[in-house]
Design an enzyme around this catalytic site. Structure first.
Site, PDB file in Angstrom:
ATOM      1  N   TYR A 126       0.839  -1.200   0.000  1.00 18.46           N
ATOM      2  CA  TYR A 126       0.000   0.000   0.000  1.00 18.46           C
ATOM      3  C   TYR A 126       0.870   1.246   0.000  1.00 18.46           C
ATOM      4  O   TYR A 126       1.936   1.264   0.634  1.00 18.46           O
ATOM      5  CB  TYR A 126      -0.862   0.063   1.261  1.00 18.46           C
ATOM      6  CG  TYR A 126      -2.074  -0.819   1.229  1.00 18.46           C
ATOM      7  CD1 TYR A 126      -3.275  -0.361   0.715  1.00 18.46           C
ATOM      8  CD2 TYR A 126      -2.008  -2.116   1.724  1.00 18.46           C
ATOM      9  CE1 TYR A 126      -4.393  -1.174   0.700  1.00 18.46           C
ATOM     10  CE2 TYR A 126      -3.129  -2.934   1.710  1.00 18.46           C
ATOM     11  CZ  TYR A 126      -4.321  -2.456   1.198  1.00 18.46           C
ATOM     12  OH  TYR A 126      -5.421  -3.250   1.176  1.00 18.46           O
ATOM     13  N   TYR A 165      -0.724  -9.786   0.648  1.00 24.53           N
ATOM     14  CA  TYR A 165       0.332  -9.183   1.479  1.00 24.53           C
ATOM     15  C   TYR A 165       0.330  -9.776   2.883  1.00 24.53           C
ATOM     16  O   TYR A 165      -0.692 -10.242   3.370  1.00 24.53           O
ATOM     17  CB  TYR A 165       0.194  -7.656   1.509  1.00 24.53           C
ATOM     18  CG  TYR A 165      -1.102  -7.113   2.063  1.00 24.53           C
ATOM     19  CD1 TYR A 165      -1.286  -6.917   3.432  1.00 24.53           C
ATOM     20  CD2 TYR A 165      -2.148  -6.756   1.209  1.00 24.53           C
ATOM     21  CE1 TYR A 165      -2.471  -6.389   3.939  1.00 24.53           C
ATOM     22  CE2 TYR A 165      -3.333  -6.235   1.706  1.00 24.53           C
ATOM     23  CZ  TYR A 165      -3.490  -6.054   3.069  1.00 24.53           C
ATOM     24  OH  TYR A 165      -4.668  -5.543   3.556  1.00 24.53           O
ATOM     25  N   ARG A 175      -2.876 -11.833   3.780  1.00 29.76           N
ATOM     26  CA  ARG A 175      -4.216 -11.493   3.298  1.00 29.76           C
ATOM     27  C   ARG A 175      -4.366 -11.929   1.842  1.00 29.76           C
ATOM     28  O   ARG A 175      -3.501 -11.647   1.014  1.00 29.76           O
ATOM     29  CB  ARG A 175      -4.452  -9.977   3.336  1.00 29.76           C
ATOM     30  CG  ARG A 175      -4.476  -9.258   4.685  1.00 29.76           C
ATOM     31  CD  ARG A 175      -5.634  -9.603   5.610  1.00 29.76           C
ATOM     32  NE  ARG A 175      -6.894 -10.037   5.017  1.00 29.76           N
ATOM     33  CZ  ARG A 175      -7.859  -9.242   4.590  1.00 29.76           C
ATOM     34  NH1 ARG A 175      -7.747  -7.952   4.674  1.00 29.76           N
ATOM     35  NH2 ARG A 175      -8.970  -9.740   4.086  1.00 29.76           N
ATOM     36  N   HIS A 178      -7.289  -8.369  -2.376  1.00 33.05           N
ATOM     37  CA  HIS A 178      -8.616  -7.773  -2.202  1.00 33.05           C
ATOM     38  C   HIS A 178      -8.591  -6.299  -2.570  1.00 33.05           C
ATOM     39  O   HIS A 178      -7.532  -5.671  -2.582  1.00 33.05           O
ATOM     40  CB  HIS A 178      -9.108  -7.937  -0.759  1.00 33.05           C
ATOM     41  CG  HIS A 178      -8.179  -7.306   0.234  1.00 33.05           C
ATOM     42  ND1 HIS A 178      -7.073  -7.971   0.747  1.00 33.05           N
ATOM     43  CD2 HIS A 178      -8.159  -6.070   0.796  1.00 33.05           C
ATOM     44  CE1 HIS A 178      -6.419  -7.176   1.573  1.00 33.05           C
ATOM     45  NE2 HIS A 178      -7.053  -6.002   1.621  1.00 33.05           N
ATOM     46  N   HIS A 180     -10.579  -2.779  -1.258  1.00 37.18           N
ATOM     47  CA  HIS A 180     -11.480  -2.198  -0.263  1.00 37.18           C
ATOM     48  C   HIS A 180     -12.511  -1.318  -0.966  1.00 37.18           C
ATOM     49  O   HIS A 180     -12.158  -0.553  -1.872  1.00 37.18           O
ATOM     50  CB  HIS A 180     -10.696  -1.328   0.719  1.00 37.18           C
ATOM     51  CG  HIS A 180      -9.708  -2.095   1.557  1.00 37.18           C
ATOM     52  ND1 HIS A 180      -9.980  -2.499   2.840  1.00 37.18           N
ATOM     53  CD2 HIS A 180      -8.449  -2.522   1.293  1.00 37.18           C
ATOM     54  CE1 HIS A 180      -8.925  -3.134   3.339  1.00 37.18           C
ATOM     55  NE2 HIS A 180      -7.981  -3.163   2.414  1.00 37.18           N
TER      56      HIS A 180
HETATM   57 FE   LIG Z   1      -6.149  -4.352   2.636  1.00 34.35          FE
END
Ligand SMILES: [Fe+3]
Lengths: 257, 200
Positions: A126, A165, A175, A178, A180
């Site tokens: 991110y 990640y 995770r 995905h 959000h």
């Molecule tokens: Fe996330």
């Protein structure tokens, strides 16, 4: 000692079993997570212990929560829905098109409302200072998008396939990939923040956030479908994902009278 | 099944909620998100407070949204909260004239937040309040609450929600008048836990 994936798997299995018992005992289907889902460790100190106070909206149809903030064209720029064009260069990764409809529980379209998305880049990183995962940042990808639903409740984004990640919930926690999503309905009571997953991700069985939704059919509704007709020739792969907003809204009241 | 079949007569099942997570920072907060009141408006109120967890620790990553009526009790219909510049793509900020009624603010490193908005007018049977939606990492489903402003004790006493709560619980929904601002803390769990709402 750090929790292992095995520890978390056992906790998730116990939560599933408890849910099945509740169902067998006649309890209703749980479409949403319980806020106290311990396998997701960050929830432990951040969920209320007191039950929520129920508000019967039919008793006060004027309450402000039955209306929603308004958003319009001036809240957007032309490329907000194309996350691959927000920087001078092309982001690295597999281009995807994500599209679907935003509906209410009656299956009616939510028109002209704001849809916001954010995601990791193709390496699973991110753009955020607190993010310490040692995967490369992409100078051509911030990973945020915004659009308004059209007259049929439709939205459409062009972006990059996000990478999975690691996170610090337990040892070797990852995770699944995905995106959000943040959504507004016709009432503030319909507000929704959630995550969209991609089909057949091998990380699904190991992820306590996905499994916080203990109902298997409800979990399936978080997973997009690959749709060949949405793929853009020579450009991107298409995923379809419809979103249904929960919560009472004013139109119900009008029809119920 | 992610194509929702709307051909049948019944209700369709909802999409489950998930946590906002820690990394929404480039997506959701925006400059001026907390400054909802038009410039120089005489009915401007500032509300501020802290968000705390079950151990009383502040949340540096909570996101608060506030939604309220205008001082006349009318629902704001103006868009433009996130007004943008078509040339740079950047944020222009609200225009300082229209009242959109909606604000969004992230807690800072101390778990502190504030909004400057217009004093809401009363609607329906309720005393005036601001509706609040709380998001945070660790919170699997957002939480709704209300900020009632002190002053009109008769209106608060008649409010259909406040009447149902005991004194201690009721107090968590009424901001404290500090003179220049109102104080409203949000306690997610434990001692002084805020009353959270579920709409049915
Ligand atoms: Fe996330």
């Amino acid at each position: 000692m750090a929790l292992t994936q095995h520890d978390i798997d056992q906790e998730m299995a116990a939560e599933r079993e408890a849910y099945e018992k509740r169902l067998a005992g006649g309890a209703p289907v749980e479409h949403h997570p319980r806020r106290d889902y311990a396998p997701y460790r960050s929830s432990v100190l951040r969920h209320p212990r007191q039950p929520a106070v129920a508000i019967d909206v039919t008793k006060d149809p004027e309450m402000v929560e039955l209306s929603s903030p308004a958003f319009g064209e001036r809240d957007l720029t032309a490329i907000d829905d194309d996350l691959t064009r927000q920087h001078p260069g092309e982001p690295i990764g597999e281009r995807i098109t994500v599209s679907g409809r935003v509906l209410d529980r009656e299956g009616r379209p939510v028109r002209g409302q704001l849809v916001e998305i954010w995601q990791a880049n193709s390496a699973g990183r991110y753009a955020h200072q607190r993010e310490q995962h040692a995967a490369p940042l992409d100078p051509n990808f911030t990973g945020t998008g915004r659009t308004l639903t059209d007259g049929e409740g439709r939205y459409r984004f062009t972006t990059i396939q996000p990478g999975p990640y690691p996170w610090r919930n337990h040892e070797n926690a990852w995770r699944p990939a995905h995106i959000h999503f943040s959504l507004f309905g016709s009432a503030f009571t319909q507000r929704l923040v959630t995550q969209m997953y991609f089909p057949n991700d091998p990380l699904f069985p190991h992820d306590p956030i996905l499994h916080s939704v203990t109902d298997p059919a409800a979990r399936q509704r978080l997973i997009a479908t690959y749709e060949h007709g949405l793929s853009v020739p020579e450009f991107s792969l298409g995923y379809h994902w419809d979103i249904v907003l929960d919560g009472p809204h004013a139109t119900w009241l009008e029809e119920g009278r | 099944m992610t194509r929702i079949d709307t051909s049948g007569p019944g209700r369709v099942p909802p999409t489950p909620s998930h946590t906002v997570g820690p990394f929404y920072g480039y997506a959701l907060p925006f400059p001026g998100g907390e400054d909802v009141a038009p410039l120089g408006h005489p009915d401007t109120v500032t509300v501020h407070g802290y968000v705390r967890d079950g151990e009383g620790a502040p949340l540096p990553d909570a996101l608060i949204e506030v939604w309220g009526a205008d001082p006349g009790g009318r629902v704001p219909r103006a868009d433009g909260s996130l007004r943008r510049d078509p040339a740079s793509g950047g944020y222009l900020g609200r225009n300082g004239v229209e009242f959109t009624g909606w604000g969004r603010v992230q807690t800072d490193a101390d778990g502190h937040w504030y909004v400057r908005t217009l004093r809401p007018g009363a609607r329906g049977n309720s005393a005036p309040y601001l509706s609040v939606c709380v998001f945070a990492r660790g919170l699997l489903v957002h939480l709704f609450t209300r900020i009632y402003l002190p002053g009109d004790e008769a209106a608060l006493a008649a409010d259909p929600l406040l009447r149902r709560l005991d004194e201690e619980r009721r107090a968590t929904l009424i901001a404290r008048d500090e003179g220049a601002a109102y104080r409203f803390d949000i306690r997610l769990q434990g001692e002084g836990e805020t009353v959270f709402l579920e709409y049915q």
